[in-house]
Design a protein around this motif. Structure first.
Motif, mmCIF file in Angstrom:
data_model
loop_
_atom_site.group_PDB
_atom_site.id
_atom_site.type_symbol
_atom_site.label_atom_id
_atom_site.label_comp_id
_atom_site.label_asym_id
_atom_site.label_seq_id
_atom_site.Cartn_x
_atom_site.Cartn_y
_atom_site.Cartn_z
ATOM 1 N N GLY B 74 0.821 -1.200 0.000
ATOM 2 C CA GLY B 74 0.000 0.000 0.000
ATOM 3 C C GLY B 74 0.856 1.252 0.000
ATOM 4 O O GLY B 74 0.666 2.160 -0.809
ATOM 5 N N ILE B 75 1.821 1.294 0.904
ATOM 6 C CA ILE B 75 2.643 2.500 0.984
ATOM 7 C C ILE B 75 3.507 2.642 -0.259
ATOM 8 O O ILE B 75 3.721 3.731 -0.759
ATOM 9 C CB ILE B 75 3.496 2.519 2.281
ATOM 10 C CG1 ILE B 75 4.131 3.892 2.467
ATOM 11 C CG2 ILE B 75 4.594 1.501 2.275
ATOM 12 C CD1 ILE B 75 3.186 4.908 2.965
ATOM 13 N N LEU B 76 3.961 1.524 -0.824
ATOM 14 C CA LEU B 76 4.793 1.619 -2.022
ATOM 15 C C LEU B 76 3.992 2.141 -3.205
ATOM 16 O O LEU B 76 4.465 2.975 -3.964
ATOM 17 C CB LEU B 76 5.381 0.250 -2.377
ATOM 18 C CG LEU B 76 6.615 -0.137 -1.564
ATOM 19 C CD1 LEU B 76 7.037 -1.537 -1.916
ATOM 20 C CD2 LEU B 76 7.749 0.829 -1.830
ATOM 21 N N SER B 77 2.789 1.654 -3.364
ATOM 22 C CA SER B 77 2.029 2.150 -4.508
ATOM 23 C C SER B 77 1.565 3.572 -4.263
ATOM 24 O O SER B 77 1.402 4.344 -5.199
ATOM 25 C CB SER B 77 0.857 1.227 -4.833
ATOM 26 O OG SER B 77 -0.091 1.282 -3.823
ATOM 27 N N PHE B 78 1.399 3.950 -2.992
ATOM 28 C CA PHE B 78 1.091 5.346 -2.679
ATOM 29 C C PHE B 78 2.214 6.246 -3.165
ATOM 30 O O PHE B 78 1.990 7.261 -3.818
ATOM 31 C CB PHE B 78 0.888 5.481 -1.170
ATOM 32 C CG PHE B 78 0.748 6.894 -0.688
ATOM 33 C CD1 PHE B 78 1.710 7.471 0.127
ATOM 34 C CD2 PHE B 78 -0.358 7.644 -1.030
ATOM 35 C CE1 PHE B 78 1.578 8.765 0.583
ATOM 36 C CE2 PHE B 78 -0.502 8.941 -0.576
ATOM 37 C CZ PHE B 78 0.468 9.499 0.232
ATOM 38 N N ILE B 79 3.464 5.833 -2.860
ATOM 39 C CA ILE B 79 4.602 6.627 -3.288
ATOM 40 C C ILE B 79 4.685 6.654 -4.806
ATOM 41 O O ILE B 79 4.832 7.693 -5.432
ATOM 42 C CB ILE B 79 5.922 6.066 -2.720
ATOM 43 C CG1 ILE B 79 5.922 6.178 -1.210
ATOM 44 C CG2 ILE B 79 7.111 6.817 -3.281
ATOM 45 C CD1 ILE B 79 7.185 5.661 -0.591
ATOM 46 N N HIS B 80 4.595 5.476 -5.392
ATOM 47 C CA HIS B 80 4.792 5.337 -6.823
ATOM 48 C C HIS B 80 3.756 6.130 -7.624
ATOM 49 O O HIS B 80 4.062 6.707 -8.656
ATOM 50 C CB HIS B 80 4.728 3.843 -7.126
ATOM 51 C CG HIS B 80 4.570 3.509 -8.557
ATOM 52 N ND1 HIS B 80 3.339 3.390 -9.173
ATOM 53 C CD2 HIS B 80 5.472 3.249 -9.503
ATOM 54 C CE1 HIS B 80 3.538 3.052 -10.431
ATOM 55 N NE2 HIS B 80 4.797 2.962 -10.663
ATOM 56 N N VAL B 133 15.713 12.932 -4.232
ATOM 57 C CA VAL B 133 14.460 12.194 -4.341
ATOM 58 C C VAL B 133 14.475 10.980 -3.417
ATOM 59 O O VAL B 133 13.459 10.634 -2.799
ATOM 60 C CB VAL B 133 14.225 11.757 -5.797
ATOM 61 C CG1 VAL B 133 12.951 10.973 -5.911
ATOM 62 C CG2 VAL B 133 14.171 12.962 -6.686
ATOM 63 N N ALA B 134 15.659 10.350 -3.308
ATOM 64 C CA ALA B 134 15.758 9.209 -2.391
ATOM 65 C C ALA B 134 15.431 9.668 -0.978
ATOM 66 O O ALA B 134 14.759 8.967 -0.218
ATOM 67 C CB ALA B 134 17.157 8.608 -2.442
ATOM 68 N N GLY B 135 15.891 10.873 -0.641
ATOM 69 C CA GLY B 135 15.585 11.420 0.675
ATOM 70 C C GLY B 135 14.100 11.650 0.852
ATOM 71 O O GLY B 135 13.544 11.393 1.925
ATOM 72 N N ILE B 136 13.440 12.141 -0.191
ATOM 73 C CA ILE B 136 11.998 12.363 -0.111
ATOM 74 C C ILE B 136 11.298 11.038 0.179
ATOM 75 O O ILE B 136 10.438 10.935 1.071
ATOM 76 C CB ILE B 136 11.441 12.971 -1.416
ATOM 77 C CG1 ILE B 136 12.049 14.338 -1.667
ATOM 78 C CG2 ILE B 136 9.935 13.072 -1.350
ATOM 79 C CD1 ILE B 136 11.491 15.034 -2.881
ATOM 80 N N VAL B 137 11.687 9.996 -0.561
ATOM 81 C CA VAL B 137 11.052 8.685 -0.366
ATOM 82 C C VAL B 137 11.312 8.187 1.052
ATOM 83 O O VAL B 137 10.408 7.674 1.724
ATOM 84 C CB VAL B 137 11.570 7.676 -1.409
ATOM 85 C CG1 VAL B 137 11.050 6.292 -1.134
ATOM 86 C CG2 VAL B 137 11.171 8.110 -2.796
ATOM 87 N N ARG B 138 12.539 8.360 1.513
ATOM 88 C CA ARG B 138 12.866 7.890 2.867
ATOM 89 C C ARG B 138 12.047 8.642 3.897
ATOM 90 O O ARG B 138 11.570 8.072 4.874
ATOM 91 C CB ARG B 138 14.364 8.072 3.139
ATOM 92 C CG ARG B 138 14.830 7.408 4.419
ATOM 93 C CD ARG B 138 16.339 7.312 4.425
ATOM 94 N NE ARG B 138 16.956 8.614 4.554
ATOM 95 C CZ ARG B 138 17.238 9.202 5.704
ATOM 96 N NH1 ARG B 138 16.967 8.570 6.824
ATOM 97 N NH2 ARG B 138 17.777 10.383 5.731
ATOM 98 N N GLY B 139 11.857 9.965 3.664
ATOM 99 C CA GLY B 139 11.052 10.765 4.587
ATOM 100 C C GLY B 139 9.626 10.265 4.649
ATOM 101 O O GLY B 139 9.039 10.129 5.721
ATOM 102 N N VAL B 140 9.063 9.969 3.479
ATOM 103 C CA VAL B 140 7.695 9.468 3.454
ATOM 104 C C VAL B 140 7.610 8.128 4.189
ATOM 105 O O VAL B 140 6.752 7.903 5.037
ATOM 106 C CB VAL B 140 7.193 9.308 2.001
ATOM 107 C CG1 VAL B 140 5.850 8.636 1.965
ATOM 108 C CG2 VAL B 140 7.115 10.648 1.321
ATOM 109 N N LEU B 141 8.516 7.217 3.862
ATOM 110 C CA LEU B 141 8.446 5.882 4.459
ATOM 111 C C LEU B 141 8.662 5.919 5.961
ATOM 112 O O LEU B 141 7.932 5.294 6.719
ATOM 113 C CB LEU B 141 9.509 4.985 3.812
ATOM 114 C CG LEU B 141 9.193 4.536 2.398
ATOM 115 C CD1 LEU B 141 10.345 3.763 1.827
ATOM 116 C CD2 LEU B 141 7.940 3.689 2.388
ATOM 117 N N ASP B 142 9.679 6.657 6.369
ATOM 118 C CA ASP B 142 9.993 6.716 7.801
ATOM 119 C C ASP B 142 8.830 7.241 8.605
ATOM 120 O O ASP B 142 8.482 6.698 9.655
ATOM 121 C CB ASP B 142 11.186 7.662 7.990
ATOM 122 C CG ASP B 142 12.275 7.007 8.796
ATOM 123 O OD1 ASP B 142 13.140 7.729 9.277
ATOM 124 O OD2 ASP B 142 12.220 5.766 8.933
#
Lengths: 188, 183
Positions: B74-80, B133-142
Motif C-alpha cells: 500500500g505505501i509503495l504504490s502510494f509513493i509510486h 528524491v531518495a531522501g523524499i522517499v525515505r522521509g515518506v516511508l519513515d
C-alpha cells in the motif's frame, strides 16, 4: 530596422513555459534550503546573506532565460523595467504578478508588492528566527538579474507577511546605471 | 517551522525552470560545505527527507482523508503513484520487487526531474542528484512507519543515451516481520 515584436502578455508567457510539477515541490524544496542554512549557519543574519547570495546567482542566469523566452524589447527607463519585472518576470517564474507602487520623485526607487507568494505557503516563523528574511532569495534574484543588464540596485524588504504584515513589499533602488562596455574596440 | 493551513489554492503549477534554478543552488551550496561525494549525497538526502515528511502529511490529509497505510504494498504504490504525481506531475515509470533480497524494492524513472538539468563531471564518479528524491522517499516511508534505507542509482540501459535512475528501497527487519504477521 524591422520593428521589434511586442512582448507577449504575462499569461501567455506563463502558459508557454513548461510546467511539469506542482508548486508544492518548489515550496517545500525552498523550505528545505532555509532549514539547512539555519542548521549550518545558526546566525540569522548569515542566513539572510546566504539566501541573498544564492538569489543573486540564480538571478544572473535567470535573466538570460527571461530575455530569451519573453521577447521583450529594450526598456526605455527604470519605470518600464520595473513594470516588466513585475508583470512578466514574476509571472513567468513564480506564477504570480506583483504590483509596482510608491515611486519616488526621481523615478529611481519603487516597491514591488506581492499579495501571494508561493515561497511561503505553509510557513510560520518560530520565535527563535524572528530576524529571518525568509524570502531574501527573491531580493537577490532581482539584484542579480538587474546587474546583468547593467543596473546596480539595492533591494530591501519593507513588509513581510510572515511578520504579521498584510503583504510582501520590497523596495528596489537603482543606484547606478552602468553603461555597457565592449571588451574590444571596433577599429574600422 | 512549516505548518499546514487549509490552503485551497495549493495546486497551481510553477515553472520548471524556477525549480531547476533553485535545485542547482541547493547542490552548489552543499558542495561548498562538504569535502567528498558521500557527504554531499547525504546532505541532499537530508534535505529531501524533510520534504518527504511534509509531503506525507499534506497528502494524507488532502488525498486520502487522513487514512494511514499499514501494508507494505500500500505505501509503495502510494509513493509510486500519488506522491510522484503530486511532486512530478506523472506516476513513476515502474515499481519492481528485488529478486535477490526479500526486503528490496525499486522505483525506476527514465529521467528524474531533478536530474534533467544536471550534468555530473567525470571526477565525481557515481554521484547522483537523485539522492534528493531518495531522501523524499525515505522521509515518506519513515514517517509512515516503514523505516528503510533508500538510495538512488544510475542504471545504464541499452539503446538509451542517458542512464535510467533507480531508487532502491531496502526495508528494515521490523517492517518485514510486521508484514508477515499481518499476513
Amino acid at each position: 530596422m524591422p520593428p521589434l515584436t511586442t512582448p507577449k502578455s504575462g499569461d501567455a508567457l506563463f502558459a508557454s513555459v513548461e510546467r511539469v510539477q506542482n508548486a508544492e515541490l518548489f515550496t517545500l524544496t525552498y523550505g528545505a534550503i532555509v532549514r539547512q542554512l539555519l542548521t549550518d549557519l545558526e546566525e540569522v543574519e548569515e542566513v539572510n546573506k546566504q539566501l541573498d547570495q544564492m538569489g543573486y546567482n540564480i538571478g544572473t542566469r535567470l535573466v538570460d532565460e527571461f530575455l530569451a523566452k519573453s521577447n521583450v524589447s529594450n526598456c526605455a527607463d527604470f519605470k518600464e523595467t520595473a513594470d516588466t519585472i513585475a508583470k512578466l518576470g514574476f509571472k513567468m517564474f513564480l506564477g504570480v504578478t506583483a504590483t509596482v507602487t510608491n515611486w519616488d520623485a526621481e523615478g529611481t526607487t519603487c516597491s514591488f508588492v506581492l499579495e501571494d507568494n508561493p515561497l511561503v505557503d505553509f510557513v510560520e516563523l518560530p520565535d527563535t528566527c524572528q530576524g529571518l528574511q525568509y524570502c531574501n532569495v527573491l531580493s537577490g534574484v532581482i539584484r542579480g538579474a538587474l546587474e546583468m543588464v547593467s543596473m546596480k540596485t539595492e533591494v530591501t524588504w519593507v513588509r513581510d507577511m510572515l511578520r504579521g504584515d498584510d503583504a510582501y513589499e520590497m523596495r528596489v533602488k537603482l543606484t547606478k546605471q552602468v553603461p555597457e562596455e565592449y571588451p574590444y574596440k571596433d577599429d574600422d | 517551522m512549516q505548518t499546514f493551513s487549509t490552503s485551497s489554492s495549493a495546486v497551481a503549477d510553477r515553472s520548471l525552470s524556477a525549480f531547476a534554478f533553485l535545485f542547482s543552488e541547493v547542490v552548489q551550496y552543499n558542495q561548498t560545505q562538504v569535502d567528498n561525494i558521500a557527504d554531499l549525497e547525504r546532505r541532499l538526502e537530508d534535505a529531501g527527507y524533510a520534504v518527504g515528511a511534509r509531503v506525507l502529511e499534506l497528502l494524507c490529509h488532502r488525498e486520502k482523508g487522513n487514512r494511514r497505510e499499514t501494508q507494505l504494498l500500500g505505501i509503495l504504490s502510494f509513493i509510486h503513484s500519488t506522491v510522484w504525481k503530486v511532486l512530478f506531475g506523472k506516476v513513476a515509470d515502474s515499481l519492481e520487487k528485488g529478486t535477490e533480497h526479500e526486503d528490496e524494492y525499486m522505483i525506476s524513472e527514465k529521467e528524474l526531474l531533478v536530474n534533467r538539468f544536471i550534468s555530473v563531471p567525470k571526477d565525481m564518479g557515481a554521484f547522483n542528484c537523485g539522492a534528493f528524491v531518495a531522501g523524499i522517499v525515505r522521509g515518506v516511508l519513515d514517517n509512515a512507519g516503514f523505516p528503510a534505507v533508500v538510495t538512488a542509482h544510475f542504471v545504464p540501459i541499452e539503446g538509451q543515451q542517458r542512464p535510467r535512475t533507480t531508487i532502491l528501497i531496502k526495508f528494515a527487519e521490523e517492517v518485514l516481520r510486521r508484514e508477515s504477521r499481518l499476513g
